[in-house]
Every structure is written in C-alpha cells, then in structure tokens.
Design an enzyme around this catalytic site. Sequence first.
Site, PDB file in Angstrom:
ATOM      1  CB  CYS A   1      23.114  40.508  97.433  1.00  0.00           C
ATOM      2  SG  CYS A   1      21.004  40.424  97.380  1.00  0.00           S
TER       3      CYS A   1
ATOM      4  CD  GLU B   1      22.809  44.751 101.429  1.00  0.00           C
ATOM      5  OE1 GLU B   1      23.183  44.617 102.571  1.00  0.00           O
ATOM      6  OE2 GLU B   1      23.414  44.354 100.507  1.00  0.00           O
TER       7      GLU B   1
END
Length: 225
Positions: free
Chosen positions: A2, A105
Amino acid sequence: MCGRFTLFTPLSELLTRFSASIDPMIQYQPQYNIAPSQSVLAVVEEGGQNIIKPLKWGLIPHWAQDPKIGYKMINARAETIDQKASFKTPFRRQRCLILSDGFYEWKKVGKEKTPIRFRLKEDKPFAFAGLWERWKSDEGEDIYTCTIITTEPNDLTREVHNRMPVILHAKSEKLWLDSSVDDTELLKSLLIPYPSSEMEAYEVSSLVNSPKNTGTELVAPLNSL
C-alpha cells in the site's frame, strides 16, 4: 503493498466513528493523495482512551541509526510481522489504527499502469492495521512514525495487485488497540483480507501518479473495475 491512500472524511465523522478525541492544535485537512513520508492520522490507545495523532508514514525502529530506513518501512507483511526485528516489538505493544477512506493501486495492462481507487461500498471511513514507533534524533527530538500492515489480496484487489492493506473490521479495532493484549496468534488472526463483497473499485485519473497532485479530481470515478 500500500503506497498511496486518501482521507477526506469530515473530522467530526472520524471522531464519532472511532470514539476518539484529537488535539485541538492539530490542523485537519482533507488529503486525496497521501504518500510515504507524509503525515497521516492514526488512533492510538492512551490510558484507556482513543486519541487521534499525526504520525509520519514510514516506520523508523527505535534502534535505527539512520532515519532514512523509514522509506523502506511503509508496509509490514502480516505473515512475518512477529519475526522481523523492525516490527516484532511494536507488534506486541504499539499498535494503531491508520485512518483512511480509500487507497490506490496501479493495474498493469501491457506497458501502461492504470490507477485504481478502492473503497468500501458504503463509502465510509475505515482503519488500516498499523504499528507505530518513537525514534529520537541526535538533537533529542522525538519522531513518531508508522507502517501499514499488508496481507494477501481478496478477489477484488487480486485483479490489480498481489497484496492489499489490512482493513480491520470495526469489531476488531478495540482488540487491536489494546496494548495489554500480546497473544501473537490472536492478533495475527485479525490480519486477513477484507471481504471483497464489501468493497468496490474504480479507475481514476493518472494525475494521482504524482504526489504533487492533491485535488479532489483525483478521486473522481472514470470507469468501474
């Protein structure tokens, strides 16, 4: 991993959702493109109370000689969190909730990478499982830092990346924050993929590729995943 997320939920809603208080001196500002080394908001437990504090994203172990190690410590793998020297001590004693309402993402298609934003279907704030540390500089300054724990992807995030941040269920947050709990297996049992059925994802502008871009246009949906 992340490496980028958002937090623009009104502060009043965050205080209610996490049953927390915040230092009135902290200037809360909506963030649409939070990047490593920046300040994030996290809930820590102090004296039985939930307190929202700013932490620098990128954990610096208390024993580190060079604070630049923090750039390599933005994430901690759930599978080995109780084994790695940088994480095993804060895992037992210094856990936190890192506040968010969505994360990014990048989906690779050929040579192109398309940014995707993930959020809860109910579009409410949530908490990443995190760890925090205190590091003292040569000048005697205390620097508080954190890392986000990652785990295997769920069915939704798997289409984009082979890891995802641990989003804690609301019912697990109190246990995660409780520093008196040091049952490794119990704590690790919380570090599982969030149900894909409760999440959604959509394509966003490539403007999010640069952390210099911070406007509301970054979270505007383009196409659903």
